[in-house]
Design an enzyme around this catalytic site. Structure first.
Site, mmCIF file in Angstrom:
data_model
loop_
_atom_site.group_PDB
_atom_site.id
_atom_site.type_symbol
_atom_site.label_atom_id
_atom_site.label_comp_id
_atom_site.label_asym_id
_atom_site.label_seq_id
_atom_site.Cartn_x
_atom_site.Cartn_y
_atom_site.Cartn_z
ATOM 1 N N ASP A 117 31.934 -35.036 -42.220
ATOM 2 C CA ASP A 117 31.486 -36.355 -42.658
ATOM 3 C C ASP A 117 31.023 -36.364 -44.115
ATOM 4 O OD1 ASP A 117 31.978 -37.073 -40.052
ATOM 5 O OD2 ASP A 117 29.883 -37.399 -39.488
ATOM 6 N N TYR A 137 37.897 -38.936 -40.550
ATOM 7 C CA TYR A 137 37.910 -38.872 -39.082
ATOM 8 C C TYR A 137 38.439 -40.180 -38.488
ATOM 9 C CZ TYR A 137 35.765 -37.878 -34.450
ATOM 10 O OH TYR A 137 35.517 -37.647 -33.115
ATOM 11 N N THR A 190 34.605 -32.769 -37.302
ATOM 12 C CA THR A 190 34.134 -33.765 -38.272
ATOM 13 C C THR A 190 33.773 -33.042 -39.565
ATOM 14 O OG1 THR A 190 31.889 -33.555 -37.393
ATOM 15 C CG2 THR A 190 33.174 -35.429 -36.624
#
Ligand code: CAA
Length: 248
Positions: free
Chosen positions: A95, A154, A93
């Site tokens: 983010d 993602y 990830t």
């Protein structure tokens, strides 16, 4: 009879390790890819599984690098034989809200989580077709099904993985090769530990099961889909999310 060989990318992670353990318990020989053997302490990882009775080995490979995957596949075939079971777990990830997302955040997630599955699967699927047997499982995510704050990269990669699965299933079915997706919800791993605490608590409060899942819950689904007698389950997505997201 030789035990079937399973390649698990990212097998040393939280979910990956449990997948290796359960595939080993089901009588598979297991090889994982790792990015950096020293940093990942991969020999200790393999020893831990061997002590649990799993025939576990590793090869070094960056799944986001196509040429590295070609070389890795040659090494695997030479050292261990034909891969009959492939589980694409390797994923990261990075983010961030889209309005703040750097190009590198987008690219690294797509390169590893989505292109990585192509780069690896491409090396083994011809062999599976020739053998008339193959099992491919792609680890997606509930966030590929629903979208998630801070995860345009993602969510796109994980949704893309299931499109890849469905197309591959149609191609493989006449040759005894299945492709399925497992979509975990929130599972207790280092990936979910990295979610800011306040956000994590809010997410857990929405899970009808009352808590995050365990890596073994995901591995259970993978063992099921890769069984020798699972040949008619093809192109499916199996969510394992404690009823966080239900659909059909
Ligand atoms: N649900 C609801 N609100 C959320 C949210 C979420 N999942 N994520 C962020 N927000 C809210 C925050 O609470 C905050 O609200 P307030 O301003 O009212 O406090 C607002 O969005 C801004 O958040 P931040 O201050 O944290 O902003 P940021 O730019 O510093 O970071 C972020 C944004 C990167 C999205 C960060 O909040 C974050 O990391 N969120 C978690 C993202 C996430 O859920 N990732 C899942 C990782 S696990 C995984 O992916 C495994 C799997 O397959 C399931």
């Amino acid at each position: 009879m030789t035990q079937r060989l399973a390649l698990v990318t990212g097998g040393e992670g939280g979910i990956g390790t449990e997948i290796c353990r359960q595939l080993g318990a089901a009588g598979r020989r297991v090889v994982t890819t790792c990015l950096d053997p020293e940093a990942e302490n991969i020999e200790a990882w393999a020893d831990g599984l061997r002590q649990a009775g799993v025939d576990a080995s590793w090869v070094q490979c960056d799944v986001s690098d196509y040429d590295a995957c070609v070389a890795m596949a040659d090494e695997v075939r030479e050292r261990f034989g034909d891969v009959e079971i492939l589980v694409n777990v390797a994923g990261i990830t990075r983010d961030g809200f889209l309005h703040k997302m750097e190009n590198a955040q987008w690219r690294s997630v797509i390169d590893i989580n989505l292109n990585g599955a192509f780069n690896v699967t491409r090396q083994f699927v011809a062999g599976m077709r020739e053998q008339g047997f193959g099992r491919v499982v792609n680890i997606s995510s509930v966030n590929g099904q629903t979208g998630q704050f801070g995860q345009t990269n993602y969510s796109a990669a994980k949704a893309g993985l299931h499109g890849f699965t469905m197309a591959l299933a149609k191609e493989g079915a006449p040759k005894g090769v299945t492709a399925n997706t497992v979509s975990p919800g929130y599972v207790k791993t280092s990936m979910t530990e990295a979610i800011p605490e306040k956000v994590r608590e809010a997410i857990v409060a929405q899970i009808p099961a009352g808590d995050m899942g365990q890596p073994a819950d995901i591995a259970r689904a993978v063992a099921f889909l890769t069984a020798d007698d699972a040949g008619y389950i093809n192109g499916a997505n199996l969510p394992v999310n404690g009823a966080l997201f239900c659909s059909f």
